[in-house]
Scaffold this motif. Sequence first.
Motif, short mmCIF file in Angstrom:
data_model
loop_
_atom_site.label_atom_id
_atom_site.label_comp_id
_atom_site.label_asym_id
_atom_site.label_seq_id
_atom_site.Cartn_x
_atom_site.Cartn_y
_atom_site.Cartn_z
N VAL A 182 -25.93 20.37 -15.88
CA VAL A 182 -25.34 19.33 -16.71
C VAL A 182 -25.02 18.12 -15.84
CG1 VAL A 182 -23.42 18.76 -18.22
CG2 VAL A 182 -24.37 21.07 -18.23
N PRO A 183 -25.47 16.94 -16.20
CA PRO A 183 -25.14 15.76 -15.40
C PRO A 183 -23.63 15.60 -15.26
CG PRO A 183 -26.79 15.23 -17.06
CD PRO A 183 -26.29 16.60 -17.37
N PRO A 184 -23.14 15.37 -14.04
CA PRO A 184 -21.70 15.30 -13.85
C PRO A 184 -21.11 14.07 -14.50
CG PRO A 184 -22.84 14.69 -11.85
CD PRO A 184 -23.88 15.18 -12.80
N GLU A 185 -19.87 14.21 -14.95
CA GLU A 185 -19.14 13.08 -15.52
C GLU A 185 -18.78 12.08 -14.42
OE1 GLU A 185 -17.17 10.92 -18.59
OE2 GLU A 185 -18.61 12.56 -18.62
N ARG A 186 -18.45 12.63 -13.25
CA ARG A 186 -18.12 11.78 -12.11
C ARG A 186 -19.19 11.99 -11.04
NH1 ARG A 186 -12.14 13.53 -10.76
NH2 ARG A 186 -13.00 15.56 -11.27
N GLN A 187 -19.59 10.90 -10.41
CA GLN A 187 -20.65 10.96 -9.42
C GLN A 187 -20.06 10.90 -8.01
OE1 GLN A 187 -23.86 11.35 -10.18
NE2 GLN A 187 -23.51 11.30 -12.38
N ILE A 188 -20.72 11.57 -7.08
CA ILE A 188 -20.30 11.57 -5.68
C ILE A 188 -20.86 10.32 -5.00
CG2 ILE A 188 -20.48 12.77 -3.47
CD1 ILE A 188 -20.71 15.38 -5.03
N ARG A 189 -19.98 9.58 -4.36
CA ARG A 189 -20.40 8.39 -3.62
C ARG A 189 -20.68 8.70 -2.16
NH1 ARG A 189 -16.57 3.45 -4.49
NH2 ARG A 189 -18.55 2.37 -4.11
N GLY B 162 -6.05 4.93 -5.90
CA GLY B 162 -7.27 4.41 -6.51
C GLY B 162 -8.54 4.88 -5.84
N VAL B 163 -8.43 5.83 -4.89
CA VAL B 163 -9.61 6.41 -4.23
C VAL B 163 -9.68 7.87 -4.64
CG1 VAL B 163 -10.77 6.88 -2.04
CG2 VAL B 163 -9.36 4.82 -2.30
N PRO B 164 -10.37 8.18 -5.74
CA PRO B 164 -10.44 9.58 -6.19
C PRO B 164 -11.32 10.41 -5.27
CG PRO B 164 -11.81 8.19 -7.57
CD PRO B 164 -11.09 7.27 -6.65
N GLU C 154 -16.53 8.63 -8.18
CA GLU C 154 -16.24 7.47 -9.01
C GLU C 154 -16.37 7.89 -10.46
OE1 GLU C 154 -18.41 3.26 -9.87
OE2 GLU C 154 -17.63 3.59 -7.85
N GLU C 155 -15.39 7.52 -11.25
CA GLU C 155 -15.45 7.86 -12.66
C GLU C 155 -16.65 7.20 -13.31
OE1 GLU C 155 -13.46 9.96 -13.95
OE2 GLU C 155 -11.89 10.10 -12.43
N ALA C 156 -17.30 7.94 -14.20
CA ALA C 156 -18.43 7.37 -14.94
C ALA C 156 -17.94 6.32 -15.93
CB ALA C 156 -19.19 8.46 -15.67
N THR C 157 -18.73 5.28 -16.10
CA THR C 157 -18.40 4.27 -17.08
C THR C 157 -19.22 4.51 -18.34
OG1 THR C 157 -20.08 2.80 -16.15
CG2 THR C 157 -17.85 2.58 -15.30
N HIS C 158 -18.65 4.19 -19.45
CA HIS C 158 -19.32 4.42 -20.73
C HIS C 158 -19.50 3.08 -21.43
CE1 HIS C 158 -18.63 8.77 -20.33
NE2 HIS C 158 -17.44 8.43 -19.85
N PHE D 14 0.83 -1.20 0.00
CA PHE D 14 0.00 0.00 0.00
C PHE D 14 0.87 1.25 0.00
CE2 PHE D 14 -1.95 3.40 2.53
CZ PHE D 14 -3.09 3.64 1.78
N SER D 15 0.43 2.25 -0.78
CA SER D 15 1.11 3.54 -0.81
C SER D 15 0.07 4.64 -0.61
CB SER D 15 1.83 3.74 -2.15
OG SER D 15 2.48 5.00 -2.19
N ALA D 16 0.25 5.46 0.42
CA ALA D 16 -0.71 6.50 0.76
C ALA D 16 -0.67 7.64 -0.24
CB ALA D 16 -0.44 7.03 2.16
N HIS D 17 -1.84 8.07 -0.64
CA HIS D 17 -1.97 9.19 -1.58
C HIS D 17 -2.51 10.42 -0.86
CE1 HIS D 17 -1.93 10.50 -5.74
NE2 HIS D 17 -3.14 11.00 -5.61
#
Length: 438
Positions: free
Chosen positions: A366-373, A199-201, A433-437, A123-126
């Motif tokens: 505008v619907p966001p590209e990334r959604q808030i979890r 990996g945790v945006p 989380e990044e939106a999936t297409h 693990f590497s802390a970001h």
Amino acid sequence: MALFPHGHATHPQWHMAAALVLAQLRAQMAQPQYAAAPPLGLLYITDHYAADAAEVLAFLAAELPEVTDWSGTVGVGVAASNAEYFDEPALSVMLLDLPADQYRVFSGVAPLAQGGGSSATGFSAHTALVHADGGTPELAELIDEVAERTATGYLFGGLAASRGASVQFAVAGNGNLPGQGGATGVFDGGLSGVAFGAGVPLLSRVTQGCQPIGPLRTVTAAHDNVALELDHQPALDVLLDTLQVSLDGDPQPALRSVRATLAGLVDAGTQPQGRTGHFGTEVRVRHIVGLDATRRGVALADRVETGMRLAFCQRHVQAARADLMRICAEIREELSPEPQDDAALSMALSMAARDASASAAPAGGVPPERQIRGAVYVSCSGRGGPHFGGPSAELQIVRHALGDVPLVGFFAAGEIAHHRLYGYTGVLTVFVEEATHG
């Protein structure tokens, strides 16, 4: 995308409040839009429950065996989606659905390793969420040290606030951190929290609730905590000119204006990052603690050095609301697939200002590209509803701007952002989380 389950409740008896929270969490975990088995829990309690902290944690951990890791602390109030519980017995919980290799709970007995790494897991802390005890010796240096152990140097969190025990929660794996022995996972003193991997945006912003009333000026002479000259002019004269007051004759009106004024400091060589008319995280807001009539200086509650930048500012309800709406608009702007121009941002702020006191759904757009979890909000114990014009008004502004997203947090004795300690601020962080297409 799976939302983070969350629950909050108030009750004179902690086990009744915990049961209400459990019912909310289980109901959400049974719904398809929420995570079904999240492994990480954030637990915030008000100081009414501080004496029962170990029992609260043990109860929740036993009822939610799928949650293997816990972090959190105590505040004089706790935050939840659209509501704050201030000076009353309450708790707020959110369960984060994150990969096990993308976070690590740490504490004083199991600190974050140098470089934020772990030889056992790779693990590497970001970034890191940090909870701290304000009475810890050399706290500022410890916060700096934790920041240096992350790849970005970005921390967010705050200091425990309690009229009793300043407890922190830190549990990992089977209930104990390595080296923790038989500890219960409830600590006092030092620092604890959760480090997150790349990996945790997430997005994070700081609101200082201040409105600059003059330009940033350069400190051209200083001594200890006294600014003597700003742009080669006597600092006291600059302050009085900015406030358009005079100490001649009856000084009381001028002194009242000075008492309502603060100073924002920027370290030498640091470029201000905030939008025009607002303070960014590089600015430390400090109280004016005295006037030096002999040297025509202004004394601040911090050390002042030549080369720093300084701007006088004021805190009031309008400034606090406007600055909180600003950081929410900035987060929405980053989530948007198309950049907003200044006119669009101004319109968003105007709409938020018009409806901020209503507990309604967010303004459309505008619907966001990334959604808030989920989101974590740490606000100063000196803020809260009254500072924003009404009960829970602060959280209602956030909900209006971001939508009805899962949110937890607490009212702290000091706030942490980047590697610095702040006061009278709010630190809003959203997990995305990044939106999936397809």
